[in-house]
Structure formats: structure tokens, C-alpha cells
Design a protein around this motif. Structure first.
Motif, mmCIF file in Angstrom:
data_model
loop_
_atom_site.group_PDB
_atom_site.id
_atom_site.type_symbol
_atom_site.label_atom_id
_atom_site.label_comp_id
_atom_site.label_asym_id
_atom_site.label_seq_id
_atom_site.Cartn_x
_atom_site.Cartn_y
_atom_site.Cartn_z
ATOM 1 N N ARG A 158 0.538 11.414 11.965
ATOM 2 C CA ARG A 158 0.611 12.731 11.351
ATOM 3 C C ARG A 158 -0.354 12.897 10.175
ATOM 4 N NH1 ARG A 158 3.682 16.221 11.692
ATOM 5 N NH2 ARG A 158 1.613 17.168 11.725
ATOM 6 N N GLY A 159 -1.419 12.087 10.188
ATOM 7 C CA GLY A 159 -2.427 12.191 9.145
ATOM 8 C C GLY A 159 -2.046 11.521 7.842
ATOM 9 N N GLU A 160 -0.968 10.729 7.853
ATOM 10 C CA GLU A 160 -0.499 10.049 6.647
ATOM 11 C C GLU A 160 -0.459 8.547 6.925
ATOM 12 O OE1 GLU A 160 3.145 11.799 5.301
ATOM 13 O OE2 GLU A 160 2.339 13.854 5.399
ATOM 14 N N ARG A 161 -1.404 7.812 6.345
ATOM 15 C CA ARG A 161 -1.581 6.396 6.673
ATOM 16 C C ARG A 161 -0.370 5.539 6.366
ATOM 17 N NH1 ARG A 161 -7.857 5.162 4.782
ATOM 18 N NH2 ARG A 161 -8.833 6.616 6.277
ATOM 19 N N ASP A 162 0.365 5.871 5.328
ATOM 20 C CA ASP A 162 1.519 5.049 4.964
ATOM 21 C C ASP A 162 2.576 5.022 6.063
ATOM 22 O OD1 ASP A 162 0.343 4.457 2.567
ATOM 23 O OD2 ASP A 162 1.543 5.855 1.379
ATOM 24 N N ASN A 163 2.548 6.008 6.956
ATOM 25 C CA ASN A 163 3.517 6.017 8.050
ATOM 26 C C ASN A 163 3.310 4.857 9.019
ATOM 27 O OD1 ASN A 163 4.862 8.331 7.216
ATOM 28 N ND2 ASN A 163 3.563 9.709 8.408
#
Length: 361
Positions: A158-163
Motif C-alpha cells: 500500500r505504498g508504506e514500506r513499514d508494512n
């Protein structure tokens, strides 16, 4: 988990026979046909990104609208995404769909099912809504495969690397569901106190291709890397594929590597990496006699470089490459195999094609 890794850096092997292809256009004028799926030998379900579901009859070339999903987030990489079909022991056909769905905080991925009865869609029902909400319009995935009566659904970060390394979200995972949409009790994290029970594997960036090869019992995935570093992976139960701690790509804003390393203990290395990126879409493994030179090979659509990428499997390793249909100059969005072993594919130009093998002169 370390494997012998194949790096593809743009040098193609001399597969001269792969130039012997033509295409036959069987449909046109569609709005980004994101997915195509056969339901009979001559009928295909077509998903258009803006939410329209249609049926194409190859016998007469006619397309009829079956259904339009209203509650859809059609923006950026979101919209109506994949479709797959399942025929039960009584011959009834169920269709499964993945699509991005608006939420108060942005959008997430959802999975629905519908009955396909007498060339109509009936009882469209939402089964699963991922815990992957983000206010971005990037990296939804998503493909669906049915393996031994279970749904495997790929979901981007979803465009969020921490995921990528967070198992309390469905983002950056491949989930495994029962056909009713709930988590099977034998999933790897079903008894984990914090991880979501639907997760089968994690550490994925944006897997837009998924294919199960029954003869080898292998679930293949292909996913987008950042600037370089697209990956083909064998999907294994409970495995961590490393994103974003591990990557072969570089930052978009400068010549710096993404992540800590290209390989780390406890994380599964990709089977093949593309540098530079091809921007992959779906992937299939072809087994059949319609195109003998493609038998047993992986075929991946390329969006950025507008071709079908051919990958050979030899000694259980991916190590030969070729490109076909580059002269078509259309972004290949989906590839599927008909019940008669013919290859069909869709493009972002709104076309659906049948692959034709040229006869030797």
C-alpha cells in the motif's frame, strides 16, 4: 533462506524461435482490462479497472455487460482487479473478485464472490476486507489463485514500506482464505497472538502476479521492486520475503540501495531478479502443445517494457530469458490459458489478444 539467485540485467539469450508469433485481436475498446478468465472453452470474464464486469463470447466476438461494482476505489493503481473461477463437484461455477474499496481513511483491498448462472452474475457477495487501509492509491496487488479449495490473494504494501515486516496488517502479504472468506485453521499464524490469521507469507512489495502450477505444486509470485529489483518468488508457508529490509532495487530519488542488504538470514531470496525493472503484471506457467517452445516455461507480462517475458526452468532454477511481442508496443496486463491450451492476454490499450504460433515456411 538462501538460494542460487538469477539476476537478469537485460541480456537476452538467443531464442530465435520466439520470434515466430503473431496475435489475433479478439476484443477492443475496453477500459484497462485488468483481468481475463475463461469460464467455458469460448467464454471469458473481463474485469475492467473502472468496475465493469463483462462476458466475451469468442464464437461471435460479442461482449455483454454482466455487472458493475459501485463501491470501488478507482484511482491510481486501484480499481477492479483480478477474477478467477471455481467449479464445484456439481458443476456450479463461482467467480471470485479482488478490488480496491474506499474507506474513511483511504482505501483497502476486498474480495467478493458471485454465482455464474446461465451467462449471468448473481448473488454478488463481499467475503473479505483486508486490514490494509492507506491514504495512498498505490500497491494494492492483487491476484487470486485457488489451490486445494482455498483462495490465495496477493496484497501490496500500500505504498508504506513499514508494512513489509508487520504481520499485524494484511498489507505486503499473500493471504490464504477458505472459500467463505475466513482464515483456515492450518494457516501458519492461526495461533499467533499478534499476527493476522489470514497471512500465508509476508515481506512482499507489490505482487501483481500469482499462479499455481499443479504438476509441480508450486505457487509462483511476481512482484514490482522499486527502481530495479522486480522479483519472481516461490511462495512457501509462513515465509518472509524480506521487503523492505531486503531489496535489489534503488531509491527513486537517488542512487542509493533500498533496504539493509540484498539477502538476510531468515528471509527467502527471490528465484529471479530483474535489473532494470520490467514492471511485471501477471505470471503463468504454460504446459501444452499449442506452443511447444513455451512448454514448461514461465510467462510474465511487462508493463514498462511492453512485452511478454519468457523464463525457462531448468534443474529447478530460473536461468534463461527471452522476450516476445515487443513490437506490439502495448502494456501487457494479464495472461491466461484457455481450456484448449491457447494463450490469451489483455493490454492497457483496451485490447484482448490470442497468441498465434507462426507455421514454418
Amino acid at each position: 533462506m538462501h538460494r542460487l539467485l538469477t539476476l537478469f540485467t537485460g541480456l537476452l539469450l538467443p531464442f530465435s524461435t520466439f520470434a515466430n508469433y503473431d496475435v489475433e485481436r479478439v476484443a477492443q475498446g475496453l477500459s484497462i482490462p485488468w483481468a481475463i478468465e475463461f469460464v467455458t472453452e469460448h467464454q471469458l470474464i473481463i474485469n475492467e479497472k473502472d468496475g465493469k464486469i463483462s462476458l466475451l463470447d469468442l464464437n461471435n466476438g460479442q461482449t455483454q455487460r454482466l455487472y458493475t461494482i459501485k463501491d470501488i476505489f478507482n484511482s491510481g493503481q486501484g480499481g477492479l482487479l483480478d477474477v478467477t473461477s471455481y467449479k464445484d463437484s456439481t458443476g456450479n461455477t463461482t467467480l471470485f473478485f479482488s478490488y480496491s474499496k474506499p474507506t474513511p481513511e483511504g482505501a483497502t483491498l476486498a474480495v467478493a464472490k458471485a454465482d455464474f448462472i446461465k451467462d449471468q452474475i448473481q448473488n454478488f457477495t463481499e467475503l473479505f476486507v483486508a486490514d490494509s487501509t492507506s491514504d495512498t492509491s498505490r500497491h494494492f496487488g492483487s491476484r487470486i489463485e485457488i489451490v486445494d479449495g482455498h483462495l490465495f490473494v496477493s496484497i501490496g504494501d500500500r505504498g508504506e514500506r513499514d508494512n513489509g515486516q508487520d504481520v499485524t496488517t494484511h498489507a505486503a502479504t499473500i493471504v490464504r482464505l477458505n472459500l467463505q472468506g475466513n482464515a483456515p485453521i492450518d494457516n501458519p499464524f492461526s495461533n499467533h497472538s499478534e499476527a493476522l490469521p489470514e497471512i500465508w507469507s509476508y515481506g512482499h512489495r507489490n505482487p501483481q502476479g500469482l499462479f499455481y502450477d499443479e504438476p509441480s505444486q508450486t505457487l509462483w509470485s511476481i512482484e514490482h521492486g522499486p527502481r530495479g529489483g522486480d522479483e519472481i518468488n516461490r511462495i512457501e508457508k509462513g515465509a518472509n520475503y524480506g521487503w523492505a529490509r531486503v531489496s535489489h532495487g534503488r531509491e527513486y530519488w537517488g542512487p542509493l540501495d533500498v533496504g539493509e542488504a540484498k539477502s538476510l538470514p531468515g528471509m527467502v531470496d527471490p528465484e529471479l531478479v530483474y535489473i532494470p525493472s520490467i514492471a511485471p503484471s501477471n505470471i503463468v506457467l504454460y504446459r501444452g502443445d499449442k506452443y511447444p517452445e513455451l512448454d514448461g516455461k514461465l510467462l510474465a507480462g511487462a508493463l514498462k517494457l511492453a512485452h511478454i517475458n519468457v523464463v525457462e526452468i531448468k534443474d529447478n532454477q530460473l536461468h534463461k530469458h527471452a522476450r516476445i511481442l515487443g513490437s506490439l508496443n502495448e502494456r501487457i496486463r494479464d495472461i491466461t490459458i484457455s481450456p484448449t491450451n491457447e494463450i490469451f492476454f489483455s493490454t492497457d490499450n483496451g485490447n484482448i489478444y490470442r497468441l498465434i504460433s507462426k507455421q514454418p515456411e
